[in-house]
Structures are given as C-alpha cells and as structure tokens.
Scaffold this active site. Structure first.
Site, PDB file in Angstrom:
ATOM      1  CB  ALA A   1      -0.961   0.003   1.190  1.00 25.00           C
TER       2      ALA A   1
ATOM      3  CG  HIS B   1       2.732   6.098   1.691  1.00 25.46           C
ATOM      4  ND1 HIS B   1       3.961   6.537   2.147  1.00 25.46           N
ATOM      5  CD2 HIS B   1       2.275   5.241   2.637  1.00 25.46           C
ATOM      6  CE1 HIS B   1       4.205   5.991   3.327  1.00 25.46           C
ATOM      7  NE2 HIS B   1       3.201   5.186   3.642  1.00 25.46           N
TER       8      HIS B   1
ATOM      9  CG  HIS C   1       6.171   2.750   1.407  1.00 25.00           C
ATOM     10  ND1 HIS C   1       4.822   3.012   1.451  1.00 25.00           N
ATOM     11  CD2 HIS C   1       6.432   1.949   2.479  1.00 25.00           C
ATOM     12  CE1 HIS C   1       4.288   2.407   2.503  1.00 25.00           C
ATOM     13  NE2 HIS C   1       5.238   1.767   3.148  1.00 25.00           N
TER      14      HIS C   1
HETATM   15  P1  AMP Z   1       5.546  -0.235   6.168  1.00 21.47           P
HETATM   16  O1  AMP Z   1       5.109  -0.597   4.778  1.00 21.47           O
HETATM   17  O2  AMP Z   1       4.573   0.588   6.918  1.00 21.47           O
HETATM   18  O3  AMP Z   1       6.052  -1.424   6.934  1.00 21.47           O
HETATM   19  O4  AMP Z   1       6.820   0.714   5.976  1.00 21.47           O
HETATM   20  C1  AMP Z   1       7.938   0.295   5.232  1.00 21.47           C
HETATM   21  C2  AMP Z   1       9.038   1.300   5.435  1.00 21.47           C
HETATM   22  O5  AMP Z   1       8.609   2.581   4.971  1.00 21.47           O
HETATM   23  C3  AMP Z   1       9.430   1.472   6.905  1.00 21.47           C
HETATM   24  O6  AMP Z   1      10.830   1.619   6.999  1.00 21.47           O
HETATM   25  C4  AMP Z   1       8.707   2.730   7.284  1.00 21.47           C
HETATM   26  O7  AMP Z   1       9.311   3.426   8.347  1.00 21.47           O
HETATM   27  C5  AMP Z   1       8.810   3.526   6.000  1.00 21.47           C
HETATM   28  N1  AMP Z   1       7.776   4.564   5.959  1.00 21.47           N
HETATM   29  C6  AMP Z   1       6.443   4.389   6.108  1.00 21.47           C
HETATM   30  N2  AMP Z   1       5.814   5.585   6.073  1.00 21.47           N
HETATM   31  C7  AMP Z   1       6.780   6.530   5.915  1.00 21.47           C
HETATM   32  C8  AMP Z   1       6.769   7.947   5.819  1.00 21.47           C
HETATM   33  N3  AMP Z   1       5.655   8.653   5.890  1.00 21.47           N
HETATM   34  N4  AMP Z   1       7.949   8.580   5.665  1.00 21.47           N
HETATM   35  C9  AMP Z   1       9.115   7.873   5.607  1.00 21.47           C
HETATM   36  N5  AMP Z   1       9.185   6.541   5.691  1.00 21.47           N
HETATM   37  C10 AMP Z   1       8.039   5.866   5.845  1.00 21.47           C
END
Ligand code: AMP
Length: 282
Positions: free
Chosen positions: A32, A34, A37
């Site tokens: 998902a 954005h 990522h």
């Molecule tokens: P997730 O898909 O939520 O597990 O996130 C995957 C990676 O993207 C992790 O290292 C998160 O910290 C990073 N991430 C998610 N949202 C953000 C954001 N708004 N800004 C920077 N990094 C993000």
C-alpha cells in the site's frame, strides 16, 4: 523491474547480483505504497545498482487480528509505482514461503521494547525482528532503507544489526508528510473523510510539544498537556505520548544537555491507529 514470489528464486537472483559485484539496496515494506516508501526506493536507487523491494504483510508483527485483516493490500498499484521510482526487483512472498514452519526463536530487546510500540503491541517487535532477519538473510543486501516514521522500529533494527553482526549499512530517511502535516501511512487509506480532515491534529500536537521542549518545559508537563489536548479532541483516543531520549527511547525525567529528545505519539482516530514522532535536537 523483475517480479519474484518464490523465496528460492529471490535468493538465487540476489546472490548472483552480489557475486557480479553489484551493490544491493533492500527496502522492506508491507505495501500500500505511498511517497514515504518511494522516498526510500529513490534513496536506494541513488546509491545502489540493485534496488530490491519486498512487500509482505507480516502476520507475526500484528498483535491485533482485525488490524491484520484490514491492512490494505494493492499489489498491482504498488508494482506500478515501484518501477518508475527505480526499483529493479520486487519480492512478493506468500506467508508459507516466509514461514515454512512456525518460528520458535524469540527476540528480546530489553528496555528498547519495554516502551511505546513495544509496550502497547505485545510481540510486535519480535515479529519485526523475525521478518527483517529473514529478509536480510535471503537478499544479503549491502544497505537497507528504513523510515524515521517508525522511530522505535529503527532503533530495534539498529540493535538487531549490531547484535547479530549483519554486514550491512542502515540508512534512515526522514518522515514524508502530506501537505497538511499528516505523516504518510498505509493505514491513512482507512480514514473516512471527516477523520482524514482531523488527522493533522496529531502532528500539530507534536509540534506544539516540541516547541515546549525547546522552551525547557518539564517533560512530564509536556506529556500531560499533549495527552490532554488530544483527549479533548473527541475523535482521538490517545494511547501514549512520550517525551523520551532519542537514543535509549526511555522516558525523560529531565533534559540532558547534548542529548536529542524524541516525542512519540500513538492514537486511534476513526478506529485507525496512527503513530508519529518528532525529534528535537538538543
Ligand atoms: P511499512 O510498509 O509501513 O512497513 O513501511 C515500510 C518502510 O517505509 C518502513 O521503513 C517505514 O518506516 C517507512 N515509511 C512508512 N511511512 C513513511 C513515511 N511517511 N515517511 C518515511 N518513511 C516511511
């Protein structure tokens, strides 16, 4: 961009790339996707020959089955965003591929996980450390990219890399926000229009608290006022608001010169659990 679903094929592809002398960057995600990522993907693309992205909604890091069930899954949309951002290979494993058998090993990060996310989501960081270790072993990247949005996760991953001697560089990228300040998150998709309009209040509360920290207002008072502000906004149910040492993550009784402070918050809005943080440099 290449697509892999089999862990064996993924392992063999990354091994060959490594042997060919290519620099491998890995970005673990749950999909998902954005701009938060994609920023990690772009950072890896600037420094690496192979930009490896994994999308895996890791069941072992969810303490709430409903949260796991409702977690957004849009792999086709994700794939369309990844190639233009510089991803060279995408790994979309199944649960059976990542967990051919139930894990017995348990991680214990001590004080680092006794607070905030670790305290409120029992087993969460065990699941994170398990899946991240598997992903590191499978791809053997030279560098891994994580977001500051998950501040405690970064601390846990840093500890994991040090304790298990993973031979890789940890790159931490800043939190990407919507124009109104809301930290980008896959879970934001679950917010209804009214809740979405209220959501930036979380970051505003953090900013007001950061200002108080800069003015030297005592940590306990900053915490109390921030929790009060959030609770007064009926749509929010705050879970925690911590004023902590940015390195140890332990709640602060007083500020120490030269030590950065991190403000971390978790709150429910419209049934969706949101987290955010701000670092205040000393
Ligand atoms: P997730 O898909 O939520 O597990 O996130 C995957 C990676 O993207 C992790 O290292 C998160 O910290 C990073 N991430 C998610 N949202 C953000 C954001 N708004 N800004 C920077 N990094 C993000």
């Amino acid at each position: 961009m290449l697509n892999f679903t089999s862990a064996t094929e993924w392992r063999s592809y990354t091994e060959q790339a490594r042997c060919a002398g290519r620099r491998l960057g890995l970005i673990p995600t749950m999909g998902a996707l954005h701009a938060g990522h994609l920023q990690l993907v772009q950072a890896a693309a600037a420094e690496c020959d192979e930009v490896l992205v994994s999308i895996f909604v890791n069941p072992t890091q969810f303490n709430n089955p409903e949260d796991l069930r409702l977690y957004p899954r849009v792999p086709e949309q994700d794939a369309a965003l990844l190639a233009p951002a510089g991803c060279t290979a995408l790994f979309l494993p199944s649960v059976a591929d990542m967990y051919p058998q139930p894990t017995v090993l348990r991680f214990d990060f001590g004080a680092l996980e006794s607070v905030m996310e670790g305290a409120h989501r029992p087993g969460h960081f065990n699941g994170v450390a398990t899946v991240v270790s598997k992903l590191f072993h499978q791809a053997r990247p030279h560098a891994v990219y994580f977001g500051q949005k998950d501040f405690q996760q970064v601390a846990i991953v840093r500890q994991l890399i040090a304790d298990l001697s993973f031979d890789l560089e940890l790159v931490v990228c800043p939190t990407v926000r919507e124009t109104d300040g809301l930290a980008m998150s896959s879970r934001n998709r679950r917010l209804g229009p009214e809740a979405r309009a209220l959501a930036p209040f979380l970051y505003q509360t953090l900013q007001a608290a950061a200002q108080q920290v800069r003015q030297g207002v005592a940590p306990a008072l900053v915490q109390q006022q921030a929790l009060g502000t959030l609770a007064a906004e009926k749509a929010f149910t705050p879970e925690y608001f911590e004023v902590a040492d940015a390195q140890t993550l332990q709640p602060l009784a007083a500020y120490a010169p030269g030590r950065a402070v991190v403000l971390c918050v978790a709150a429910f809005l419209d049934g969706v659990r949101l987290i955010d943080n701000v670092v205040v440099e000393a």
